[in-house]
Design an enzyme around this catalytic site. Structure first.
Site, short mmCIF file in Angstrom:
data_model
loop_
_atom_site.label_atom_id
_atom_site.label_comp_id
_atom_site.label_asym_id
_atom_site.label_seq_id
_atom_site.Cartn_x
_atom_site.Cartn_y
_atom_site.Cartn_z
N ASP A 166 0.80 -1.24 0.00
CA ASP A 166 0.00 0.00 0.00
C ASP A 166 0.83 1.28 0.00
O ASP A 166 0.30 2.35 -0.23
CB ASP A 166 -0.92 0.05 1.24
CG ASP A 166 -1.96 -1.05 1.21
OD1 ASP A 166 -2.26 -1.53 0.10
OD2 ASP A 166 -2.48 -1.41 2.28
N MET A 208 -6.39 -2.18 -4.26
CA MET A 208 -6.22 -2.28 -2.81
C MET A 208 -5.83 -0.93 -2.21
O MET A 208 -5.31 -0.06 -2.88
CB MET A 208 -5.16 -3.32 -2.47
CG MET A 208 -5.69 -4.74 -2.54
SD MET A 208 -4.43 -5.90 -1.98
CE MET A 208 -5.40 -7.36 -1.73
N ARG A 210 -7.02 0.13 1.82
CA ARG A 210 -8.16 0.43 2.69
C ARG A 210 -8.02 1.81 3.31
O ARG A 210 -8.98 2.55 3.42
CB ARG A 210 -8.27 -0.62 3.81
CG ARG A 210 -8.98 -1.89 3.40
CD ARG A 210 -9.41 -2.69 4.61
NE ARG A 210 -8.27 -3.02 5.47
CZ ARG A 210 -7.45 -4.04 5.27
NH1 ARG A 210 -7.62 -4.82 4.21
NH2 ARG A 210 -6.45 -4.29 6.09
N ARG A 292 -18.50 -2.13 -16.68
CA ARG A 292 -18.11 -3.36 -15.96
C ARG A 292 -17.25 -2.99 -14.76
O ARG A 292 -16.50 -2.02 -14.81
CB ARG A 292 -17.30 -4.29 -16.88
CG ARG A 292 -18.01 -4.67 -18.17
CD ARG A 292 -19.22 -5.55 -17.89
NE ARG A 292 -20.18 -5.51 -18.98
CZ ARG A 292 -20.32 -6.46 -19.88
NH1 ARG A 292 -19.55 -7.53 -19.84
NH2 ARG A 292 -21.24 -6.35 -20.82
N ASN A 530 21.07 5.24 -18.93
CA ASN A 530 21.22 6.06 -17.72
C ASN A 530 22.59 6.74 -17.69
O ASN A 530 23.27 6.74 -16.67
CB ASN A 530 21.02 5.22 -16.46
CG ASN A 530 20.72 6.09 -15.24
OD1 ASN A 530 20.29 7.23 -15.38
ND2 ASN A 530 20.97 5.58 -14.06
N GLY A 574 26.17 1.16 -23.88
CA GLY A 574 27.38 1.87 -24.32
C GLY A 574 28.50 1.60 -23.32
O GLY A 574 28.73 0.46 -22.93
N LEU A 661 16.04 -6.02 -27.14
CA LEU A 661 14.98 -6.44 -26.20
C LEU A 661 14.91 -5.46 -25.03
O LEU A 661 13.86 -5.25 -24.44
CB LEU A 661 15.35 -7.80 -25.57
CG LEU A 661 15.20 -9.08 -26.35
CD1 LEU A 661 15.69 -10.24 -25.49
CD2 LEU A 661 13.74 -9.29 -26.69
N GLN A 662 16.09 -4.91 -24.68
CA GLN A 662 16.17 -4.10 -23.46
C GLN A 662 15.45 -2.77 -23.58
O GLN A 662 15.21 -2.11 -22.57
CB GLN A 662 17.64 -3.86 -23.10
CG GLN A 662 18.31 -5.13 -22.66
CD GLN A 662 19.82 -5.05 -22.79
OE1 GLN A 662 20.49 -4.62 -21.89
NE2 GLN A 662 20.35 -5.43 -23.93
N ARG A 734 30.90 9.17 -23.35
CA ARG A 734 29.48 9.55 -23.29
C ARG A 734 28.85 9.18 -21.95
O ARG A 734 27.90 8.40 -21.89
CB ARG A 734 28.71 8.87 -24.43
CG ARG A 734 29.20 9.27 -25.80
CD ARG A 734 28.74 8.31 -26.87
NE ARG A 734 27.34 7.98 -26.75
CZ ARG A 734 26.35 8.66 -27.31
NH1 ARG A 734 26.62 9.73 -28.02
NH2 ARG A 734 25.10 8.28 -27.16
#
EC number: 2.7.1.11
Length: 780
Positions: A166, A208, A210, A292, A530, A574, A661-662, A734
């Site tokens: 939570d 969720m 509460r 719904r 990053n 890189g 893929l990354q 870089r």
């Protein structure tokens, strides 16, 4: 405490015993915490005991308390829930129960307890600690323990980690499990969106929470929901009319779906519950929409932990062990929390007290105060949600025109940043243009004006909807300047990677030659690597780490099945080793080779020998990560040949190059949110700067602080002038010259059982929770 020397640290754990338990509702990431506490404890020479079934196991003792070894916690980091079990325990709330628990701890010589659970579990631990002395006296009087034992174990130290999906604990930006729960919610929303669009439906989603609306709020922000109900901010009276009006309006504008998110604890101004079925019936009766209800329930607690939760839990768990080792009779029970990207120790009861105050404020209907007590990030999320959810016509049209473009490689979250920037700009009365294909598109005049609804549905889309190119402005400055003049552009918002930063730097350096470039500029760092200076986190890197982590989890499973197999996995980034390092921690890799941490043939030899030793144990699999440019000569192929040759007869070897893929599919909740926030904050900053530099009917900006990179630095969002960042940048490779995440490499090596000097490890200081510290916005 200053950095600690390894030998002193090992001695400090000798003769000590640490008990670790998980209590209350389970949360994804608890296993990563159990693993890190166990391994860090063993590493510093202490005995570690796993206490099964939470406080119930502590009270019952016997087989529930088992000493752990290094292998006890192997291969659990990727599992949801908690492998040592959790229970809600009635007996521990009684004095007799706590006396039995004290007896069981003394029998095992445990005087250090690491409790992973919610505020109830942590409060229980603190009561236990305060009664410890008197409980031992009673045990002596009953003849169960000797006076010598009572003297030896006279003091109990407690360190808490907050495990709760939570995120309802004051003093920490994120609790263990929150990020994973958001992953589950966003997966459901993405899946529901397609069916809702097909049938033109309205969905009411109950999540969720509460007593805390964090999950509802953040998932509404990350999905662009049409309406939101949270307990901290009940809707104004007459909300039924407003809501139906807004839903009708979005439909009439051509939207094929509506999403309403409701926290299970949602209430109205009088404190009466608002149920999802009531909201559904209302929409059906008033608007006649096909509506719904989906109640997410325990799905949110399930599934594999996200990378954020795995790294967060590991980092906090290490800090908890340090806190236990350094504890004296006078230190209060502490809880290890997250502030920005720093782990911090806070007095447990101060946090619990603040958490209770939120509830009290809500009970007394002081709702504005409740939102403030939740912390700066919660308040900021709420304000941004209100700003972006619904178009309100601007009070007046400004004279400013701004252009937004994407530069570099695609990164998840770019579209979220563009969407929020466009909408914030429009709500301030600016004319907003978008540029296709980066600086190249700006040179070719691929510029178009954009409206509020043109960016609807962009939040959850991966990649770059505007199109992005790596081309820098240098060779086409004339054309860029020409188009800035034609379209009357007063400010540029560039969302992208290292090229975005370098490109803006080139524009700033050309200001002397072209007056048209004396405009306000801002860079939102967005790259999976990053590697942009001026920020600790780039947009898209969280999605990339999760994508790499999911692949590595599968690779590890393959290695487990094959027995005695080592996988060498190459990551992107890189020269910047962030992806390899953080993924390595998240998947429990044996090593991660990166450019920033130089290595030679001697280090490789040590790694191979370490792997050979490991294969003699019950863990007969290995995973080694290698950043794509970590070394000119020790390539992935070289490592494969080395490991294959040296491991001959002991293990075999395979390679995997993860490649594109990354870049990830859909952005993670963190990137959707972070992008949304950076887009809003950057646009607000641009608006303010434009007003500052508007003189005699024109914009003229040539001060260094008129071209900045926005980013999250340590504990706050900051703007850094590109010209000042230049000296902190390694342009050849870089990346920034200094990188905060290198300190995480200690943890990676320690958890892989390497003997290393902990001299560089800096413990968190004990801080305090006040309303002022809560009011800071950390960007989460």
């Amino acid at each position: 405490m200053a950095a600690v020397d390894l030998e002193k640290l090992r001695a400090s754990g000798a003769g000590k015993a640490i008990g670790v338990l998980t209590s209350g509702g389970d949360a994804q990431g608890m296993n990563a915490a159990v693993r890190a506490v166990t391994r860090m404890g063993i590493y510093v020479g202490a005995k570690v005991f796993l206490i099964h079934e939470g406080y119930e196991g502590l009270v019952e003792g016997g087989e529930n308390i088992k000493q752990a070894n290094w292998l006890s916690v192997s291969n659990i980091i990727q599992l949801g829930g908690t492998v040592i079990g959790s229970a809600r325990c009635k007996a521990f709330t009684t004095r007799e129960g706590r006396r039995a628990a004290a007896y069981n701890l003394v029998q095992h010589g445990i005087t250090n307890l690491c409790v992973i659970g919610g505020d109830g579990s942590l409060t229980g631990a603190n009561i236990f600690r305060s009664e410890w002395g008197s409980l031992l006296e009673e045990l002596v009087a009953e003849g169960k323990i000797s006076e010598t034992m009572a003297r030896t174990y006279s003091h109990l130290n407690i360190a808490g980690l907050v495990g709760s999906i939570d995120n309802d604990f004051c003093g920490t930006d994120m609790t263990i499990g929150t990020d994973s729960a958001l992953h589950r919610i966003m997966e459901v929303i993405d899946a529901i969106t397609t069916t809702a669009q097909s049938h033109q439906r309205t969905f009411v989603l109950e999540v969720m929470g509460r007593r805390c609306g964090y999950l509802a709020l953040v998932s509404a922000l990350a999905s662009g929901a049409d309406w939101l109900f949270i307990p901290e901010a009940p809707p104004e009276d007459g909300w039924e009319n407003f809501m139906c009006e807004r839903l009708g309006e979005t439909r009439s504008r051509g939207s094929r779906l509506n999403i309403i998110i409701i926290a299970e604890g949602a209430i109205d101004r009088d404190g009466k519950p608002i149920s999802s079925s009531y909201v559904k019936d209302l929409v059906v009766q008033r608007l006649g929409f096909d509506t719904r209800v989906t109640v997410l329930g325990h799905v949110q607690r399930g599934g594999t932990p996200s990378a954020f939760d795995r790294v967060l839990s590991s980092k906090m768990a290490m800090e908890a062990v340090m806190a236990l080792l350094e504890a004296t009779h006078d230190t209060p029970a502490c809880v290890v929390t997250l502030s920005g990207n720093q782990s911090v120790r806070l007095p447990l009861m101060e946090c619990v007290q603040m958490t209770k105050e939120v509830q009290k404020a809500m009970d007394d209907k002081r709702f504005d105060e409740a939102i403030q007590l939740r912390g700066g990030s919660f308040e900021n999320n709420w304000n941004i949600y209100k700003l972006l959810a619904h178009q309100k016509p601007p009070k007046e049209k400004s004279n400013f025109s701004l252009a937004i473009l994407n530069v570099g490689a695609p990164a998840a979250g770019m579209n979220a940043a563009v969407r929020s920037a466009v909408r914030t700009g429009i709500s301030h009365g600016h004319t907003v243009y978008v540029v296709h294909d980066g600086f190249e598109g700006l040179a070719k005049g691929q510029v178009q004006e954009v409206g509020w609804h043109d960016v609807a549905g962009w939040l959850g889309r991966g990649g770059s909807m505007l199109g992005t190119k790596r081309t820098l402005p240098k060779g086409q400055l004339e054309s860029i300047v020409e188009n800035i003049r034609i379209y009357g552009i007063h400010a540029l918002l560039v969302v992208g990677g290292f090229e975005a930063y370098e490109g803006v730097l080139q524009l700033v350096e050309a200001r002397g030659r072209y007056e048209e470039l004396c405009i306000v500029m801002c860079v939102i760092p967005a790259t999976i690597s990053n590697n942009v200076p001026g920020t600790d986190f780039s947009l898209g890197s969280d999605t990339a780490v999760n994508a790499a982590m999911e692949s590595c989890d599968r690779i590890k499973q393959s290695a487990s099945g094959t027995k005695r197999r080592v996988f060498i996995v190459e990551t992107m980034g890189g020269y910047c080793g962030y992806l390899a390092t953080v993924t390595g921690i998240a998947v429990g890799a044996d090593a991660a080779y990166v450019f920033e941490d130089p290595f030679n043939i001697h280090d490789l030899k040590v790694n191979v020998e370490h792997m050979t030793e490991k294969m003699k144990t019950d863990i007969q699999r290995g995973l080694v990560l290698r950043n794509e440019k970590c070394h000119d000569y020790y390539t992935t192929e070289f490592l494969y040949n080395l490991y294959s040759s040296e491991g001959k007869g002991v293990f075999d070897c395979r390679t995997n190059v993860l490649g594109h893929l990354q870049q990830g599919g859909a952005p993670t909740p963190f990137d959707r949110n972070y992008g949304t926030k950076l887009g809003v904050k950057a646009m607000l900053w641009l608006s303010e700067k434009l007003r500052d530099v508007y003189r005699k009917g024109r914009v003229f900006a040539n001060a260094p602080d008129s071209a900045c990179v926005i980013g999250l630095k340590k504990k706050a969002v900051a703007f850094s002038p590109v010209t000042e960042l230049k000296k902190d940048t390694d342009f050849e490779h870089r990346m920034p010259r200094e990188q905060w995440w290198l300190s995480l490499r200690l943890m990676l090596k320690m958890l892989a059982q390497y003997r290393i000097s902990m001299a560089a490890y800096v413990s968190g200081e004990l801080e305090h929770v006040t309303r002022r510290t809560l009011s800071m916005d950390k960007g989460f």
